[in-house]
Design a protein around this motif. Structure first.
Motif, PDB file in Angstrom:
ATOM      1  N   PHE A  52     -16.708   4.001  -3.509  1.00 37.84           N
ATOM      2  CA  PHE A  52     -15.728   3.297  -2.692  1.00 37.84           C
ATOM      3  C   PHE A  52     -14.289   3.511  -3.144  1.00 37.84           C
ATOM      4  CE2 PHE A  52     -19.665   0.952  -2.166  1.00 37.84           C
ATOM      5  CZ  PHE A  52     -19.702   0.699  -0.798  1.00 37.84           C
ATOM      6  N   ASP A  53     -14.089   3.908  -4.389  1.00 39.47           N
ATOM      7  CA  ASP A  53     -12.752   3.956  -4.978  1.00 39.47           C
ATOM      8  C   ASP A  53     -12.387   5.400  -5.303  1.00 39.47           C
ATOM      9  OD1 ASP A  53     -10.622   3.920  -6.970  1.00 39.47           O
ATOM     10  OD2 ASP A  53     -10.930   1.759  -7.069  1.00 39.47           O
ATOM     11  N   TYR A  54     -11.302   5.898  -4.711  1.00 39.26           N
ATOM     12  CA  TYR A  54     -10.881   7.282  -4.930  1.00 39.26           C
ATOM     13  C   TYR A  54     -10.596   7.562  -6.401  1.00 39.26           C
ATOM     14  CZ  TYR A  54      -7.819  11.377  -4.843  1.00 39.26           C
ATOM     15  OH  TYR A  54      -7.242  12.597  -5.093  1.00 39.26           O
ATOM     16  N   HIS A  55      -9.968   6.614  -7.085  1.00 41.88           N
ATOM     17  CA  HIS A  55      -9.636   6.807  -8.503  1.00 41.88           C
ATOM     18  C   HIS A  55     -10.908   6.919  -9.332  1.00 41.88           C
ATOM     19  CE1 HIS A  55      -5.450   6.038  -7.601  1.00 41.88           C
ATOM     20  NE2 HIS A  55      -5.802   4.937  -6.958  1.00 41.88           N
ATOM     21  N   GLU A  56     -11.893   6.098  -9.026  1.00 37.22           N
ATOM     22  CA  GLU A  56     -13.152   6.124  -9.758  1.00 37.22           C
ATOM     23  C   GLU A  56     -13.905   7.428  -9.505  1.00 37.22           C
ATOM     24  OE1 GLU A  56     -17.046   3.202 -10.292  1.00 37.22           O
ATOM     25  OE2 GLU A  56     -15.191   2.439  -9.405  1.00 37.22           O
ATOM     26  N   VAL A  57     -13.828   7.920  -8.276  1.00 36.76           N
ATOM     27  CA  VAL A  57     -14.492   9.167  -7.921  1.00 36.76           C
ATOM     28  C   VAL A  57     -13.932  10.329  -8.733  1.00 36.76           C
ATOM     29  CG1 VAL A  57     -14.631  10.889  -6.072  1.00 36.76           C
ATOM     30  CG2 VAL A  57     -15.260   8.521  -5.617  1.00 36.76           C
ATOM     31  N   ARG A  58     -12.628  10.401  -8.883  1.00 34.58           N
ATOM     32  CA  ARG A  58     -12.011  11.504  -9.630  1.00 34.58           C
ATOM     33  C   ARG A  58     -12.434  11.474 -11.100  1.00 34.58           C
ATOM     34  NH1 ARG A  58      -6.030  12.038  -9.405  1.00 34.58           N
ATOM     35  NH2 ARG A  58      -6.538  14.151 -10.105  1.00 34.58           N
ATOM     36  N   ILE A  59     -12.641  10.281 -11.638  1.00 34.65           N
ATOM     37  CA  ILE A  59     -13.109  10.166 -13.016  1.00 34.65           C
ATOM     38  C   ILE A  59     -14.545  10.670 -13.127  1.00 34.65           C
ATOM     39  CG2 ILE A  59     -13.725   8.488 -14.813  1.00 34.65           C
ATOM     40  CD1 ILE A  59     -11.222   6.882 -13.751  1.00 34.65           C
ATOM     41  N   THR A  60     -15.395  10.279 -12.169  1.00 30.82           N
ATOM     42  CA  THR A  60     -16.774  10.757 -12.172  1.00 30.82           C
ATOM     43  C   THR A  60     -16.821  12.270 -12.068  1.00 30.82           C
ATOM     44  OG1 THR A  60     -17.499   8.696 -11.130  1.00 30.82           O
ATOM     45  CG2 THR A  60     -19.028  10.556 -11.055  1.00 30.82           C
ATOM     46  N   ARG A 103     -27.222   4.474   1.250  1.00 32.26           N
ATOM     47  CA  ARG A 103     -26.137   3.488   1.337  1.00 32.26           C
ATOM     48  C   ARG A 103     -24.812   4.174   1.637  1.00 32.26           C
ATOM     49  NH1 ARG A 103     -23.338  -0.123  -3.376  1.00 32.26           N
ATOM     50  NH2 ARG A 103     -22.439  -1.725  -2.021  1.00 32.26           N
ATOM     51  N   ASN A 104     -24.020   3.571   2.513  1.00 29.39           N
ATOM     52  CA  ASN A 104     -22.741   4.142   2.910  1.00 29.39           C
ATOM     53  C   ASN A 104     -21.642   3.802   1.921  1.00 29.39           C
ATOM     54  OD1 ASN A 104     -23.695   5.237   5.317  1.00 29.39           O
ATOM     55  ND2 ASN A 104     -23.357   3.337   6.439  1.00 29.39           N
ATOM     56  N   ALA A 105     -20.778   4.755   1.660  1.00 31.89           N
ATOM     57  CA  ALA A 105     -19.512   4.549   0.959  1.00 31.89           C
ATOM     58  C   ALA A 105     -18.624   5.704   1.385  1.00 31.89           C
ATOM     59  CB  ALA A 105     -19.706   4.523  -0.551  1.00 31.89           C
ATOM     60  N   MET A 106     -17.317   5.495   1.462  1.00 31.84           N
ATOM     61  CA  MET A 106     -16.487   6.453   2.200  1.00 31.84           C
ATOM     62  C   MET A 106     -15.970   7.625   1.379  1.00 31.84           C
ATOM     63  SD  MET A 106     -12.874   4.588   2.907  1.00 31.84           S
ATOM     64  CE  MET A 106     -11.592   4.508   1.662  1.00 31.84           C
ATOM     65  N   ILE A 107     -16.093   7.595   0.042  1.00 29.43           N
ATOM     66  CA  ILE A 107     -15.542   8.667  -0.782  1.00 29.43           C
ATOM     67  C   ILE A 107     -16.670   9.534  -1.330  1.00 29.43           C
ATOM     68  CG2 ILE A 107     -13.978   9.279  -2.647  1.00 29.43           C
ATOM     69  CD1 ILE A 107     -12.649   7.574  -0.560  1.00 29.43           C
ATOM     70  N   ASN A 108     -16.526  10.848  -1.176  1.00 37.63           N
ATOM     71  CA  ASN A 108     -17.548  11.798  -1.610  1.00 37.63           C
ATOM     72  C   ASN A 108     -17.256  12.269  -3.034  1.00 37.63           C
ATOM     73  OD1 ASN A 108     -19.585  13.660  -1.765  1.00 37.63           O
ATOM     74  ND2 ASN A 108     -18.777  15.024  -0.197  1.00 37.63           N
ATOM     75  N   ILE A 109     -18.154  11.971  -3.963  1.00 42.53           N
ATOM     76  CA  ILE A 109     -18.009  12.426  -5.353  1.00 42.53           C
ATOM     77  C   ILE A 109     -18.391  13.899  -5.470  1.00 42.53           C
ATOM     78  CG2 ILE A 109     -18.873  12.142  -7.714  1.00 42.53           C
ATOM     79  CD1 ILE A 109     -19.558   9.217  -6.926  1.00 42.53           C
ATOM     80  N   GLY A 110     -19.481  14.248  -4.840  1.00 39.01           N
ATOM     81  CA  GLY A 110     -20.053  15.584  -4.939  1.00 39.01           C
ATOM     82  C   GLY A 110     -21.444  15.544  -4.358  1.00 39.01           C
ATOM     83  N   ASN A 111     -22.323  16.381  -4.890  1.00 42.23           N
ATOM     84  CA  ASN A 111     -23.683  16.452  -4.364  1.00 42.23           C
ATOM     85  C   ASN A 111     -24.687  16.310  -5.495  1.00 42.23           C
ATOM     86  OD1 ASN A 111     -26.256  17.996  -3.256  1.00 42.23           O
ATOM     87  ND2 ASN A 111     -25.012  17.397  -1.491  1.00 42.23           N
TER      88      ASN A 111
END
Length: 259
Positions: free
Chosen positions: A185-193, A214-222
């Motif tokens: 859900f959080d763009y900042h958290e995604v970049r850290i992951t 489950r839905n969440a709008m920010i894509n971390i990767g695959n």
């Protein structure tokens, strides 16, 4: 059982589990697969659920995550079993990343009997837990502290993580789409992951069944970027196919009281 009762039970099961397969509903409700598929199609037409191949999920909010307090108490038995088996995979003397989230905190608790770990984290709660073992070296990333969950985020956090090349990157996510996308859900958290994935020799995903579909709008990767996947229940067929195709090591860790 009347159709209305089945529909109510299906929606309640999805609220409890996040995603449920057709086979599970057949077993639970004692009706034919054709009846379940018809029920799921009707609920989807009424915009009560989201239909998937082989099952269904709730129409989740893709913008705002559940509160930290609620996430802390949900699926505790599942998280503990995942954490217990994952911790057994980590050798003494290893180096590892642990990220933000209640699953990461449960894993930190399960690691406390290890020796000689070097842990990099952007989670204040994880750091505090690991302080309980004086044989650990804990490196806490700098950045902006989120008051809602003790997570540390920002450019300084990413720069800190990029300094390391560790044995294990243990990551958690908010959702796993059926095409294998890892979501948050959080763009900042995604970049850290993403930085953790890029700087780990072995990437381990820990996620209980409520994350399936489950839905969440920010894509971390695959999920194809993952080496090991620890979860508590059998995967939906679409995700299972990706895991098998990519030779990801899957470890099922069922909780004693799981459905």
């Amino acid at each position: 059982m009347k159709q209305t009762q089945r529909h109510m039970q299906i929606v309640q099961a999805l609220k409890n589990q996040g995603f449920i397969t057709t086979e599970q509903l057949v077993e639970q409700l004692k009706v034919s697969p054709q009846t379940i598929r018809r029920d799921l199609n009707q609920l989807a037409e009424q915009n009560q659920i989201q239909r998937h191949h082989g099952g269904a999920s709730l129409l989740g909010n893709s913008v705002v995550n559940d509160s930290y307090a609620n996430r802390k108490i949900k699926h505790q038995a599942e998280k503990q079993q995942i954490a217990h088996q994952l911790a057994a995979h980590i050798a003494n003397g290893s180096s590892l990343f642990l990220d933000i989230g209640t699953t990461a905190e449960t894993i930190a608790q399960a690691l406390l009997k290890h020796r000689g770990l070097r842990v990099v984290t952007n989670n204040i709660h994880v750091a505090k837990l690991l302080m309980g073992n004086s044989d650990f070296e804990v490196l806490l990333a700098g950045g902006v502290v989120r008051s809602r969950d003790g997570g540390i985020v920002g450019e300084a956090t990413i720069d800190f993580i990029r300094q390391f090349r560790l044995d294990y990157g243990i990551i958690t996510v908010s959702g796993i789409d059926l095409d294998g996308s890892l979501l948050d859900f959080d763009y900042h958290e995604v970049r850290i992951t993403q930085a953790i994935i890029a700087n780990s020799r072995t990437v381990i995903l820990a996620a209980d069944h409520s994350k399936f579909g489950r839905n969440a709008m920010i894509n971390i990767g695959n999920i194809a970027q993952i080496d090991h996947f620890y979860t508590d229940r059998a995967l939906p067929q679409d995700i299972a196919s990706i895991v098998q195709r990519e030779s990801i090591q899957l470890r099922l860790c069922p909780a004693l009281n799981s459905f």
